[in-house]
Design a protein around this motif. Structure first.
Motif, PDB file in Angstrom:
ATOM      1  N   LEU A 174       0.855  -1.191   0.000  1.00  0.00           N
ATOM      2  CA  LEU A 174       0.000   0.000   0.000  1.00  0.00           C
ATOM      3  C   LEU A 174       0.885   1.233   0.000  1.00  0.00           C
ATOM      4  CD1 LEU A 174      -2.599  -1.257   2.619  1.00  0.00           C
ATOM      5  CD2 LEU A 174      -2.881  -1.176   0.142  1.00  0.00           C
ATOM      6  N   LEU A 175       0.527   2.201  -0.820  1.00  0.00           N
ATOM      7  CA  LEU A 175       1.341   3.402  -1.000  1.00  0.00           C
ATOM      8  C   LEU A 175       0.523   4.637  -0.626  1.00  0.00           C
ATOM      9  CD1 LEU A 175       3.987   4.657  -2.136  1.00  0.00           C
ATOM     10  CD2 LEU A 175       2.883   4.663  -4.374  1.00  0.00           C
ATOM     11  N   ILE A 176       0.881   5.248   0.508  1.00  0.00           N
ATOM     12  CA  ILE A 176       0.248   6.505   0.931  1.00  0.00           C
ATOM     13  C   ILE A 176       1.045   7.600   0.236  1.00  0.00           C
ATOM     14  CG2 ILE A 176      -0.308   7.986   2.881  1.00  0.00           C
ATOM     15  CD1 ILE A 176      -0.121   5.464   4.659  1.00  0.00           C
ATOM     16  N   GLU A 177       0.397   8.336  -0.671  1.00  0.00           N
ATOM     17  CA  GLU A 177       1.183   9.273  -1.484  1.00  0.00           C
ATOM     18  C   GLU A 177       0.587  10.673  -1.602  1.00  0.00           C
ATOM     19  OE1 GLU A 177       1.331   8.599  -5.685  1.00  0.00           O
ATOM     20  OE2 GLU A 177      -0.308   7.177  -5.616  1.00  0.00           O
ATOM     21  N   THR A 178       1.480  11.626  -1.780  1.00  0.00           N
ATOM     22  CA  THR A 178       1.146  13.025  -2.050  1.00  0.00           C
ATOM     23  C   THR A 178       0.318  13.657  -0.927  1.00  0.00           C
ATOM     24  OG1 THR A 178       0.911  12.210  -4.317  1.00  0.00           O
ATOM     25  CG2 THR A 178       0.632  14.537  -4.012  1.00  0.00           C
ATOM     26  N   ILE A 179       0.505  13.195   0.300  1.00  0.00           N
ATOM     27  CA  ILE A 179      -0.245  13.738   1.426  1.00  0.00           C
ATOM     28  C   ILE A 179       0.588  14.827   2.104  1.00  0.00           C
ATOM     29  CG2 ILE A 179      -1.284  13.226   3.664  1.00  0.00           C
ATOM     30  CD1 ILE A 179      -2.051  10.509   2.634  1.00  0.00           C
ATOM     31  N   THR A 180       0.083  16.040   2.101  1.00  0.00           N
ATOM     32  CA  THR A 180       0.800  17.157   2.720  1.00  0.00           C
ATOM     33  C   THR A 180       0.345  17.408   4.152  1.00  0.00           C
ATOM     34  OG1 THR A 180      -0.798  18.703   1.778  1.00  0.00           O
ATOM     35  CG2 THR A 180       1.218  18.319   0.522  1.00  0.00           C
ATOM     36  N   ASP A 181      -0.770  16.807   4.548  1.00  0.00           N
ATOM     37  CA  ASP A 181      -1.284  16.953   5.907  1.00  0.00           C
ATOM     38  C   ASP A 181      -0.902  15.699   6.696  1.00  0.00           C
ATOM     39  OD1 ASP A 181      -2.803  16.978   8.243  1.00  0.00           O
ATOM     40  OD2 ASP A 181      -4.522  17.927   7.289  1.00  0.00           O
TER      41      ASP A 181
END
Length: 198
Positions: A174-181
């Motif tokens: 699983l890839l958690i991506e592009t999260i700035t928060d």
């Protein structure tokens, strides 16, 4: 130790590239996004790239295969926005599990096809989980700094449905991506942990 962990000891694994820019050259219309299934849907669907796993799976498979042909070891599912928070604006929140399941299934089929061609080179599916269009750390209303549209547990619940669909469909990681928060990212991690325990 998993297969992917063993491989990473010896060499670098190549991740695919962006999905959105690969979709653009197809110049898809509103009808393409709707397909037969969503022909009478009440909201505009053009631009909802994740929906294409249901209405134009041929295009998504073709893009995955292009990346595998170019040498990618890991391909990301077309599920970046496949959560109930993002899909609510399209009136498709109830379809989120299916979006993720199909996104992973299509990617897994592409990997299996290429593993059949070169059995000595395993390919992996990364379940893509994006940030959602909402933030937990900041208010959308400058006049009410404490206001939040969603709670931490709302975000966890949204991610849990996504995680379950990706795993059931065949994602290897699983890839958690592009999260700035960072609080959104923590909600995604918390959701994963709960799903793994279950």
């Amino acid at each position: 130790m998993t297969t992917i962990e063993k491989l990473l000891i010896d060499h670098i694994l190549i991740l695919d590239g962006a999905m959105g820019t690969m979709i653009q050259p197809y110049k898809l219309t509103e009808e393409d996004f709707r397909g037969e299934r969503f022909k009478g849907h009440s909201k505009e669907l053009k631009g909802n790239n994740d929906l294409l796993v249901l209405t134009r799976p041929d295009i998504i498979a073709e893009i995955h295969e292009a990346y595998l042909e170019a040498g990618a070891d890991i391909i990301e599912t077309n599920s970046f926005s496949s959560n109930s928070i993002d899909m609510a604006k399209y009136g498709l929140a109830e379809n989120v599990f299916e979006f993720n399941f199909e996104a992973a299934r299509i990617a897994r089929a592409a990997c299996d096809k290429y593993e059949g061609i070169t059995p000595d080179k395993p390919r992996f599916v990364a379940g893509s989980m994006g940030p959602t269009t909402k933030t937990l750390s900041m208010s959308a209303d400058v006049n009410d700094p404490g206001k939040r549209e969603y709670t931490f547990l709302d975000m966890v619940d949204a991610y849990k449905v996504q995680v379950k669909g990706l795993i059931k469909g065949g994602a290897d990681l699983l890839l958690i991506e592009t999260i700035t928060d960072s609080l959104n990212a923590k909600a995604a991690i918390f959701a994963m942990d709960e799903c793994f325990e279950e």
